[in-house]
Design an enzyme around this catalytic site. Structure first.
Site, PDB file in Angstrom:
ATOM      1  N   LYS A 196     -30.469 -17.284  26.645  1.00  0.00           N
ATOM      2  CA  LYS A 196     -31.588 -16.714  27.401  1.00  0.00           C
ATOM      3  C   LYS A 196     -32.664 -17.770  27.703  1.00  0.00           C
ATOM      4  O   LYS A 196     -33.402 -17.635  28.663  1.00  0.00           O
ATOM      5  CB  LYS A 196     -32.182 -15.518  26.664  1.00  0.00           C
ATOM      6  CG  LYS A 196     -31.214 -14.340  26.685  1.00  0.00           C
ATOM      7  CD  LYS A 196     -31.847 -13.036  26.253  1.00  0.00           C
ATOM      8  CE  LYS A 196     -30.892 -11.877  26.477  1.00  0.00           C
ATOM      9  NZ  LYS A 196     -29.658 -11.957  25.662  1.00  0.00           N
TER      10      LYS A 196
HETATM   11  C1  LIG Z   1     -28.471 -11.353  25.915  1.00  0.00           C
HETATM   12  C2  LIG Z   1     -27.233 -11.869  25.267  1.00  0.00           C
HETATM   13  C3  LIG Z   1     -25.930 -11.545  25.737  1.00  0.00           C
HETATM   14  C4  LIG Z   1     -25.710 -10.588  26.888  1.00  0.00           C
HETATM   15  O1  LIG Z   1     -26.083 -11.115  28.129  1.00  0.00           O
HETATM   16  P1  LIG Z   1     -26.301 -10.159  29.398  1.00  0.00           P
HETATM   17  O2  LIG Z   1     -26.890 -11.030  30.428  1.00  0.00           O
HETATM   18  O3  LIG Z   1     -27.231  -9.072  28.934  1.00  0.00           O
HETATM   19  O4  LIG Z   1     -24.962  -9.621  29.777  1.00  0.00           O
HETATM   20  C5  LIG Z   1     -24.842 -12.112  25.105  1.00  0.00           C
HETATM   21  N1  LIG Z   1     -25.000 -12.933  24.037  1.00  0.00           N
HETATM   22  C6  LIG Z   1     -26.218 -13.266  23.563  1.00  0.00           C
HETATM   23  C7  LIG Z   1     -26.302 -14.153  22.384  1.00  0.00           C
HETATM   24  C8  LIG Z   1     -27.375 -12.752  24.147  1.00  0.00           C
HETATM   25  O5  LIG Z   1     -28.584 -13.079  23.657  1.00  0.00           O
END
Ligand SMILES: *Cc1c(COP(=O)(O)O)cnc(C)c1O
Length: 476
Positions: free
Chosen positions: A117
């Site tokens: 993120k």
């Molecule tokens: C947020 C997140 C996801 C999921 O990603 P999306 O964009 O919501 O599909 C997967 N793995 C981790 C570690 C995350 O923080």
């Protein structure tokens, strides 16, 4: 470039207008009016850009196609400030790790909070600061988190002018590492609020504040959730960077496997593919919360209730509905805003589900758009983490393990498969210990963070109390 709503509203907006907004006025999500097409010559030039000038310059090239209301020199400076070797620990920013013949892991988790993120949120922090200064405005970001999103937002916004972050989290329920990551931030514009309750209580408080429109306007309340188009756009860049690293010529195709929750990450892959990046398959990997896998297998999209939403060992994928999924359905249905509104605005609200299995468009999700899917459980996660460690001496986190497990079910001979690594194992240490009987490695900068002083406000699940806090801090 103009942006439109997935639900057919006639407004057309520019990038900086939607940057600080959430949903479109009709409740839809913003999408670009069209996807800029990347020619063979451009892709060849971008190979050179990435290899010689680096990730930040590649990001600038791609973002420029979608952002025409920030002067080029400013946009380039924002990219250069965001994607640095100092922040990501490597000049490649998103290096590929070779697993075995035709199988790679793309490292997206070397940012400040060790989850992918950061890739988007770090850019968002710089874009927000830039645009708020240009308008002479302030923004108070209010959010609820059980882990990754909140910390990524705080590390992106810390010290940024014009922005305050009020982040609620359930008191005592995050892992000690996650608590230490967030609560050790001493920046004056970051407010950690530990709510005596569960995550849903936090979310209800945020909703209650946002639904008070007068308060929301007066105190400039905003969010940074995953439906923000700028976040999605920032993620498109690493699909290009992964492709460029895995191939030598544009004649080659690759597939990506993406650990998925809210469908933001893999939707960015869809955008890259629509721009002409030679992607064969986009593999949607879910955990026990298999809303998306169910859709891609059956054509039925069924939102889950709270009782049906599992707490798993890949918690950042524990979703009851996938908030970005509407974007893909918009494309799948030929960009018919009225139909999208009927499905997401009406059918989901009344029946909690819709069914496209009889629609000829559904078959195109795979045949035309390259989507396939699969599901992984706690047992699969343990097995995949063990197997990857034993055979390759590579330690992966629980979410990446879901991605790898499903990737192995969808390989095509001769087509490299790139698994997106979405977090480092240290964030989910308990499951790693369960799988391997040993603690994951901890990056040096996180040594001993649990012992650092903490800055956190503990409060009851009380809407009046959080409003009073925001009002008081804004008065300074
Ligand atoms: C947020 C997140 C996801 C999921 O990603 P999306 O964009 O919501 O599909 C997967 N793995 C981790 C570690 C995350 O923080």
């Amino acid at each position: 470039m103009k942006y439109l709503s997935t639900r057919g509203h006639t407004d057309r907006k520019r990038f900086c207008e939607i940057l600080l907004e959430g949903l479109a006025p009709d409740g839809g999500l913003y999408m670009p009016e069209s996807y800029p097409q990347v020619s063979d010559a451009t892709l060849t030039r971008w190979r050179d850009v990435y290899h010689r000038q680096g990730y930040a310059e590649l990001a600038f090239e791609i973002l420029s196609l979608y952002i025409d209301d920030i002067p080029a020199a400013d946009l380039r400076a924002l990219c250069e400030k965001t994607y640095t070797a100092a922040v990501y620990g490597t000049g490649e920013i998103v290096p590929l790790r070779h697993v075995e013949d035709g199988l790679w892991i793309e490292a997206l988790s070397n940012g400040p909070t060790l989850a992918f993120k950061d890739m988007a949120m770090q850019l968002l922090g710089n874009l927000f600061e830039y645009e708020l200064a240009r308008r002479g405005e302030e923004l108070n970001i209010l959010g609820a988190t059980s882990g990754d999103t909140g910390s990524a937002a705080e590390y992106a916004m810390r010290g940024k002018k014009g922005v305050r972050v009020f982040m609620t989290s359930p008191f005592g329920r995050m892992s000690p590492f996650q608590q230490a990551q967030m609560f050790s931030l001493m920046d004056a514009n970051i407010y950690n609020i530990a709510v005596k309750g569960v995550f849903d209580d936090c979310q209800d408080m945020v909703k209650a504040v946002s639904n008070d429109l007068e308060f929301k306007r007066k105190y400039k309340i905003g969010t940074v959730n995953s439906i923000n188009w700028a976040r999605l756009l920032a993620q498109v860049v690493y699909y290009f960077a992964g492709y460029i690293q895995a191939t030598e010529s544009n004649a080659q195709k690759v597939s990506f496997s993406v650990p998925s929750g809210n469908f933001g990450n893999v939707c960015a892959g869809h955008v890259a593919r629509m721009m002409g990046l030679p992607i064969e398959k986009l593999v949607v990997a879910t955990n026990e919360n298999d809303v998306l896998d169910e859709f891609f297998r059956t054509g039925v999209y069924r939102v889950r209730g709270t009782a049906d939403t599992h707490e798993t060992s890949s918690p950042s994928m524990d979703i009851s509905k996938a908030s970005n999924f509407e974007r893909f359905v918009f494309d799948l249905l030929g960009r018919d805003g009225d139909r999208v509104k009927a499905l997401f605005g009406d059918a989901l609200n009344t029946a909690g589900r819709f069914d496209l299995s009889a629609d000829p468009a559904f078959a195109q999700a795979a045949s035309r758009y390259g989507f396939v899917s699969g599901k992984s459980t706690h047992a699969h996660r343990l097995e995949t983490i063990r197997d990857t460690w034993k055979r390759h001496e590579i330690m992966i986190d629980t979410h990446t393990a879901d991605g790898l497990k499903v990737a192995l079910e969808h390989r095509t001979p001769g087509v490299p498969m790139i698994v997106l690594e979405t977090a480092l194992p240290i964030k989910f240490a308990a499951t790693i210990v369960e799988a391997l009987g040993r603690e994951p490695e901890r990056p040096a900068k996180f040594e001993g963070i649990e012992a650092l002083p903490k800055r956190v406000i503990v409060m009851e699940a009380d809407v009046a109390a959080i409003k009073a806090l925001i009002a008081r801090e804004c008065a300074y």
